[in-house]
Write an enzyme that holds these catalytic residues in place. Sequence first.
Site, PDB file in Angstrom:
ATOM      1  N   ARG A  64       0.793  -1.235   0.000  1.00 12.85           N
ATOM      2  CA  ARG A  64       0.000   0.000   0.000  1.00 12.85           C
ATOM      3  C   ARG A  64       0.823   1.281   0.000  1.00 12.85           C
ATOM      4  O   ARG A  64       0.472   2.221  -0.692  1.00 12.85           O
ATOM      5  CB  ARG A  64      -0.915   0.013   1.222  1.00 12.85           C
ATOM      6  CG  ARG A  64      -2.054  -0.957   1.059  1.00 12.85           C
ATOM      7  CD  ARG A  64      -3.219  -0.597   1.953  1.00 12.85           C
ATOM      8  NE  ARG A  64      -4.220  -1.643   1.848  1.00 12.85           N
ATOM      9  CZ  ARG A  64      -4.344  -2.647   2.710  1.00 12.85           C
ATOM     10  NH1 ARG A  64      -3.586  -2.700   3.764  1.00 12.85           N
ATOM     11  NH2 ARG A  64      -5.256  -3.582   2.524  1.00 12.85           N
ATOM     12  N   ASP A 200       4.640 -23.072   7.537  1.00  8.60           N
ATOM     13  CA  ASP A 200       4.736 -23.088   9.000  1.00  8.60           C
ATOM     14  C   ASP A 200       6.225 -23.053   9.278  1.00  8.60           C
ATOM     15  O   ASP A 200       6.939 -24.014   8.977  1.00  8.60           O
ATOM     16  CB  ASP A 200       4.106 -24.368   9.563  1.00  8.60           C
ATOM     17  CG  ASP A 200       4.169 -24.378  11.081  1.00  8.60           C
ATOM     18  OD1 ASP A 200       5.187 -23.943  11.645  1.00  8.60           O
ATOM     19  OD2 ASP A 200       3.194 -24.814  11.714  1.00  8.60           O
ATOM     20  N   HIS A 201       6.684 -21.958   9.860  1.00  8.64           N
ATOM     21  CA  HIS A 201       8.144 -21.806   9.916  1.00  8.64           C
ATOM     22  C   HIS A 201       8.811 -22.863  10.800  1.00  8.64           C
ATOM     23  O   HIS A 201      10.013 -23.062  10.724  1.00  8.64           O
ATOM     24  CB  HIS A 201       8.543 -20.381  10.318  1.00  8.64           C
ATOM     25  CG  HIS A 201       8.430 -20.102  11.789  1.00  8.64           C
ATOM     26  ND1 HIS A 201       7.262 -19.721  12.384  1.00  8.64           N
ATOM     27  CD2 HIS A 201       9.345 -20.172  12.785  1.00  8.64           C
ATOM     28  CE1 HIS A 201       7.461 -19.558  13.681  1.00  8.64           C
ATOM     29  NE2 HIS A 201       8.720 -19.822  13.957  1.00  8.64           N
ATOM     30  N   ASP A 258      -2.593 -19.392  18.164  1.00  8.97           N
ATOM     31  CA  ASP A 258      -1.304 -18.904  17.681  1.00  8.97           C
ATOM     32  C   ASP A 258      -0.291 -20.044  17.490  1.00  8.97           C
ATOM     33  O   ASP A 258       0.537 -20.000  16.602  1.00  8.97           O
ATOM     34  CB  ASP A 258      -0.766 -17.877  18.700  1.00  8.97           C
ATOM     35  CG  ASP A 258       0.465 -17.130  18.197  1.00  8.97           C
ATOM     36  OD1 ASP A 258       0.537 -16.877  16.979  1.00  8.97           O
ATOM     37  OD2 ASP A 258       1.337 -16.794  19.024  1.00  8.97           O
ATOM     38  N   HIS A 263       2.354 -24.913  14.884  1.00 17.01           N
ATOM     39  CA  HIS A 263       3.677 -25.377  15.324  1.00 17.01           C
ATOM     40  C   HIS A 263       3.618 -26.643  16.185  1.00 17.01           C
ATOM     41  O   HIS A 263       4.354 -27.603  15.953  1.00 17.01           O
ATOM     42  CB  HIS A 263       4.382 -24.277  16.111  1.00 17.01           C
ATOM     43  CG  HIS A 263       4.402 -22.953  15.410  1.00 17.01           C
ATOM     44  ND1 HIS A 263       4.477 -22.849  14.037  1.00 17.01           N
ATOM     45  CD2 HIS A 263       4.365 -21.676  15.871  1.00 17.01           C
ATOM     46  CE1 HIS A 263       4.479 -21.567  13.700  1.00 17.01           C
ATOM     47  NE2 HIS A 263       4.404 -20.831  14.788  1.00 17.01           N
TER      48      HIS A 263
END
Length: 515
Positions: A64, A200-201, A258, A263
């Site tokens: 943006r 998913d890190h 979260d 995770h």
Amino acid sequence: MSMSSNVMSASLSSLASARPADPCTLVIFGASGDLTRRLLVPALYNLAAGGLLGESFSIIGVARPALSCEAFRSGLEKGLREFATRPVDERIASSMFSSVDYVQGDFDDPKVYEQLRQTLERVERTRSTRGNRLFYLATPPAAFALIGGQLGRSGLAREEKGAWRRLIVEKPFGTDLASALNLNRQLLSVLNENQIYRIDHYLGKETVQNIMVLRFANGLFEPIWNRDHIDHVQITVAESLTVGTRGRFYDATGALRDMVPNHVFQLLSLVAMEPPARFDANAVRAEKAELLDAVQIHSAADALSNSVRAQYEAGAVADRRTEGYRQTKDVDPGSTTETYVALKLLIDNWRWAGVPFYVRTGKALRSRLTEVAINFKRAPFTMFRDTPVDRLTRNFLVLGIQPCECIDLQFNAKIPGPSIAIKGVGMTFDYKDYFEAAPSTGYETLIYDCMIGDATLFQRADAIEAGWRVVQPFIDAWREAGATHLATYKAGSEGPEQADQLLARDGRSWRPITE
Ligand code: BG6
């Protein structure tokens, strides 16, 4: 295939055997945000430094803020200098930034996609990216479906003339089961599953990837990896970090959403899944989804009795005074959002029937610690009954994910001396020390795998949905319970005492949260 045949066989430091990724244009939506500067750019640099970026590579940012292309490029360069995990070689950096463009606008504006098309076509004419496009959604989650839809409508993500078009979606993927189903439906109406890379890190962490190798590349563990030999499993993802400046996001999210369906469930599925027939994306992901599908879905009442949710109160983490969660900026002072969650889960299959999996995650805890601890059944005590030995310590195999990247086997040994006395001892393999991996962001493998079309380390739609199906009863039961089921713990502690009771009622106890 591979996890990657390339990447799993060698960490970043020794990716010499890996082939460079396909040439492509990386289109980053939300490119002016933190993720791009902190993680993506340093990760791309590490790939470039390892000779792993395609011979032709270009970046287009879409965001943006009104920025010139020059200003966008210099922002990326600044990000690299600030967040690089290794010394920056100017030659490599300038070649990586040799083709950077910027498209400004709102993600719901069709004109943005028209401008993006023109930019892509120009880049593809002048650089040999072979028309390959990797779209990266580094935006707030509310924009995922919107951008996916626009990419579909504009035809920008249509695969044609041998060129691939792929989409990386950041987490969180949905906020509950209904929204995850909806997001999958929307994305799958414009893209094929094999074009969608849900990141998913945790799957970028070497120690997480190593769980599969430990289990399936050794004859040692698999024969005893079942209900006959394992008493229970503990999965801990503890953070000493507080919610900090993320109050707004966190208060709407909470520890369960979260951390757990993503995770924590990555760890759970890798530890508990059946051996895949092949080391490829479909076989591995099918087993992971199957495992999550076998996790018992609790009724509302069972969800309450098998869970603990809690909020941290003022305390001290590592000797630093820490304000309570409700005092955090942008957090509702009457919030019932949990910053800690502990669950008891059971898996309804032959391997795991009757073996509890206890999982916990939280913020503002004593230490940062992510580990999977497998507790083997105790040896019979009979032989030691008439000796000074009063008990045998539990045998744990601990897979240390972070900060200690290690595998630790804990067993009983005789204390030297004339009489029989026993002590629990440990044998530790330190992953980091042994392999001396170059510091990385954890995103290198993931980005590289997208560029070579290996989805092994990404979540498939069915696994995401299976994960939310397990979590949904807890969300519902807690919403119903309001503030009544909410415990508290002191910042800097190991969590609420109710979490200890969750295990104590089964005659078990948590491992300490210490580094
Ligand atoms: C993120 C969560 O996905 O993972 C954060 O949103 C959390 O709240 C982070 O702190 C933990 O990641 P890591 O790699 O530090 O364990």
